[in-house]
Design a protein around this motif. Sequence first.
Motif, PDB file in Angstrom:
ATOM      1  N   VAL A 135       0.873  -1.181   0.000  1.00  0.00           N
ATOM      2  CA  VAL A 135       0.000   0.000   0.000  1.00  0.00           C
ATOM      3  C   VAL A 135       0.902   1.220   0.000  1.00  0.00           C
ATOM      4  O   VAL A 135       1.864   1.291   0.769  1.00  0.00           O
ATOM      5  N   ARG A 136       0.587   2.175  -0.880  1.00  0.00           N
ATOM      6  CA  ARG A 136       1.438   3.369  -1.015  1.00  0.00           C
ATOM      7  C   ARG A 136       0.619   4.637  -0.838  1.00  0.00           C
ATOM      8  O   ARG A 136      -0.491   4.747  -1.379  1.00  0.00           O
ATOM      9  N   ASN A 137       1.206   5.583  -0.098  1.00  0.00           N
ATOM     10  CA  ASN A 137       0.590   6.904   0.064  1.00  0.00           C
ATOM     11  C   ASN A 137       1.404   7.981  -0.644  1.00  0.00           C
ATOM     12  O   ASN A 137       0.878   9.010  -1.039  1.00  0.00           O
ATOM     13  N   VAL A 138       2.700   7.724  -0.754  1.00  0.00           N
ATOM     14  CA  VAL A 138       3.652   8.697  -1.297  1.00  0.00           C
ATOM     15  C   VAL A 138       4.595   7.940  -2.223  1.00  0.00           C
ATOM     16  O   VAL A 138       4.961   6.791  -1.936  1.00  0.00           O
ATOM     17  N   ALA A 139       4.980   8.560  -3.329  1.00  0.00           N
ATOM     18  CA  ALA A 139       5.872   7.872  -4.276  1.00  0.00           C
ATOM     19  C   ALA A 139       7.248   7.651  -3.661  1.00  0.00           C
ATOM     20  O   ALA A 139       7.841   8.570  -3.085  1.00  0.00           O
ATOM     21  N   ALA A 140       7.754   6.428  -3.781  1.00  0.00           N
ATOM     22  CA  ALA A 140       9.105   6.094  -3.309  1.00  0.00           C
ATOM     23  C   ALA A 140       9.487   4.757  -3.936  1.00  0.00           C
ATOM     24  O   ALA A 140       8.655   4.093  -4.565  1.00  0.00           O
ATOM     25  N   GLY A 141      10.752   4.395  -3.758  1.00  0.00           N
ATOM     26  CA  GLY A 141      11.214   3.067  -4.146  1.00  0.00           C
ATOM     27  C   GLY A 141      10.888   2.696  -5.577  1.00  0.00           C
ATOM     28  O   GLY A 141      11.040   3.499  -6.495  1.00  0.00           O
ATOM     29  N   SER A 142      10.378   1.464  -5.738  1.00  0.00           N
ATOM     30  CA  SER A 142      10.188   0.939  -7.090  1.00  0.00           C
ATOM     31  C   SER A 142       9.110   1.703  -7.859  1.00  0.00           C
ATOM     32  O   SER A 142       9.163   1.801  -9.075  1.00  0.00           O
ATOM     33  N   LEU A 143       8.126   2.279  -7.153  1.00  0.00           N
ATOM     34  CA  LEU A 143       7.080   3.037  -7.867  1.00  0.00           C
ATOM     35  C   LEU A 143       7.679   4.312  -8.459  1.00  0.00           C
ATOM     36  O   LEU A 143       7.395   4.664  -9.615  1.00  0.00           O
ATOM     37  N   ALA A 144       8.508   4.987  -7.662  1.00  0.00           N
ATOM     38  CA  ALA A 144       9.128   6.229  -8.125  1.00  0.00           C
ATOM     39  C   ALA A 144       9.978   5.938  -9.364  1.00  0.00           C
ATOM     40  O   ALA A 144       9.927   6.667 -10.360  1.00  0.00           O
ATOM     41  N   THR A 145      10.732   4.825  -9.314  1.00  0.00           N
ATOM     42  CA  THR A 145      11.581   4.447 -10.449  1.00  0.00           C
ATOM     43  C   THR A 145      10.731   4.099 -11.667  1.00  0.00           C
ATOM     44  O   THR A 145      10.968   4.596 -12.769  1.00  0.00           O
TER      45      THR A 145
END
Length: 261
Positions: A93-103
């Motif tokens: 579950v994501r609230n803020v872009a980071a990690g693999s989603l950001a990439t």
Amino acid sequence: MNKRRRIYEGKAKVLYEGPEPGTLIQHFKDDATAFNAKKHALIEGKGVLNNRISEYIFVKLGEIGVPTHFMRRMNMREQLIREVEIIPLEVVVRNVAAGSLATRLGLEEGTALPRSIIEFYYKADKLNDPMVSEEHITAFGWATPQEIDEVMSLALRINDFLVGLFLGIGIRLIDFKVEFGRHWENDQMRIILADEISPDCCRLWDVATANKLDKDRFRRDLGGVLEAYQEVARRLGVLTENRPPKGAGPVLVTSNGTKPN
Ligand code: UDP
């Protein structure tokens, strides 16, 4: 200690046979791994902290009606849990872009998402836990459409609760990973939260400084991994209990943890 039957050994935890049928003992190790175990280290004390942090969160979730596998803590590193059939999905579950989603989407880390987003990854180390869609999950029989609905609804309830819990202690919950299992009681199956919730599987940023208080400190060689986990435990109020004072003998405490007069 008696020889116990080891049921499963993962990267950060071991599962042993429990004292009664239908129970297991979940043991938290100090091992830290990243990039599908290509990077590995021992962080002394991490297991103890994760045991405590996860216990605290699972108990709180239980109190708001989220069914979990947690039964009770047994010692510094172990907890008694209900045995479940793990659904082979990592639910992020994501609230803020980071990690693999950001990439993957070319987003700047720290960008708030328009709404909370749930992603599924198929638990298969050999394949590097590939991201999968509901279509894959139902076509390959990893979970039914009804089970996916239940998993998503539980994941969002957990997220709402955790966002508030962490915000209350000055921490921004960026994203996290949870796992669910099928639990049978008298022929009735229900889906319950399993595994753990700790800084090993969450991204936690200090609200004031944006400092990372999670496993990214290990993944990205930022140092201070244990100190970050300790800070999370301290803010949650789970660090001070049951710590034997150095050099002193046993201290009598009452059941609520306070010293008697
Ligand atoms: N996560 C996890 N186990 C995994 C992969 C991810 O606990 O095997 C957690 C991770 O700590 C983060 C969230 O899931 O809180 C999202 O991770 P992401 O997909 O961004 O992958 P990463 O960048 O960690 O490889």
